[in-house]
Design an enzyme around this catalytic site. Sequence first.
Site, PDB file in Angstrom:
ATOM      1  N   SER A   1       0.837  -1.195   0.000  1.00  0.00           N
ATOM      2  CA  SER A   1       0.000   0.000   0.000  1.00  0.00           C
ATOM      3  C   SER A   1       0.869   1.240   0.000  1.00  0.00           C
ATOM      4  O   SER A   1       1.992   1.241   0.519  1.00  0.00           O
ATOM      5  CB  SER A   1      -0.908   0.014   1.230  1.00  0.00           C
ATOM      6  OG  SER A   1      -1.609   1.241   1.342  1.00  0.00           O
TER       7      SER A   1
ATOM      8  N   TYR B   1      -3.590  -0.117  10.217  1.00  0.00           N
ATOM      9  CA  TYR B   1      -3.460  -0.613   8.845  1.00  0.00           C
ATOM     10  C   TYR B   1      -2.121  -0.190   8.252  1.00  0.00           C
ATOM     11  O   TYR B   1      -1.403  -1.005   7.655  1.00  0.00           O
ATOM     12  CB  TYR B   1      -4.607  -0.089   7.982  1.00  0.00           C
ATOM     13  CG  TYR B   1      -4.453  -0.402   6.516  1.00  0.00           C
ATOM     14  CD1 TYR B   1      -4.705  -1.672   6.029  1.00  0.00           C
ATOM     15  CD2 TYR B   1      -4.026   0.588   5.620  1.00  0.00           C
ATOM     16  CE1 TYR B   1      -4.544  -1.967   4.683  1.00  0.00           C
ATOM     17  CE2 TYR B   1      -3.878   0.299   4.273  1.00  0.00           C
ATOM     18  CZ  TYR B   1      -4.131  -0.976   3.813  1.00  0.00           C
ATOM     19  OH  TYR B   1      -3.966  -1.255   2.483  1.00  0.00           O
TER      20      TYR B   1
END
Length: 251
Positions: free
Chosen positions: A147, A160
Amino acid sequence: MDSSSNTSARDVALITGASSGIGAATARRFAASGANVVLAARDEAALMSVADDCRAAGVDAAAVPTDVTDADAVTALVDATVERFGRLDAAVVNAGIGERRDVPIDELPIEQFERVTATNVHGAYYTTRAVLSELRSTDGSLVFVGSYKGKHPSTSTPVYAASKWWLRGFALSVAGRVGPDGVGVTLVNPSGVTTEFGSEFRDRSNWDALDDDATLDPSDVAAAVTYAARRDPPTTVTELDLNRRDIYERF
């Protein structure tokens, strides 16, 4: 990976988190290029639907319901892959979830921290551990879906982000460990993608929360993943940052 061979010798790709979003798009992309696919996720009905799409491309597709937070289940997934197809050429570590946005650290339920960590960290480790032996035997490829938040801080989703920072360090370290064994390892870092991601703990998934005109489509990420997985030995794409062309205009 050679997509020109006959069905019995087709390359085989295993994708976790394959029931929707990036994982489903990646499975369809592999299938369209001629690879047999093994689809893993918790939602069996959704997996079966994606498997049907893949079979429509003329390949074989196995849907194997799997919770990646269960090490034994992941081992069984790889065993089922080899039993059915006799080989594994590419593994895509894609399963992941995120916590609710903008919740103060001292108010975030422990359950969310543990669930995100179990899926994004433990699940990635279990999958990697289970597939490496098979990938060594085929000079295969291991692709991690990271990510943008794995390289930049995220005040809205710190748990996250931390899991993806861990994944980046793990992926690059694994590359150093198994590259000499002939395994190509790639980390793909997409920025925002309009998918069902976030639906587990959030009121709105990325489909609703993100602007289509400012984000990537799952098919964009799938193209990057399959591109990386199909590099011929001894080459590999070590890390690929996938952004819209206007990404830096936002800073």
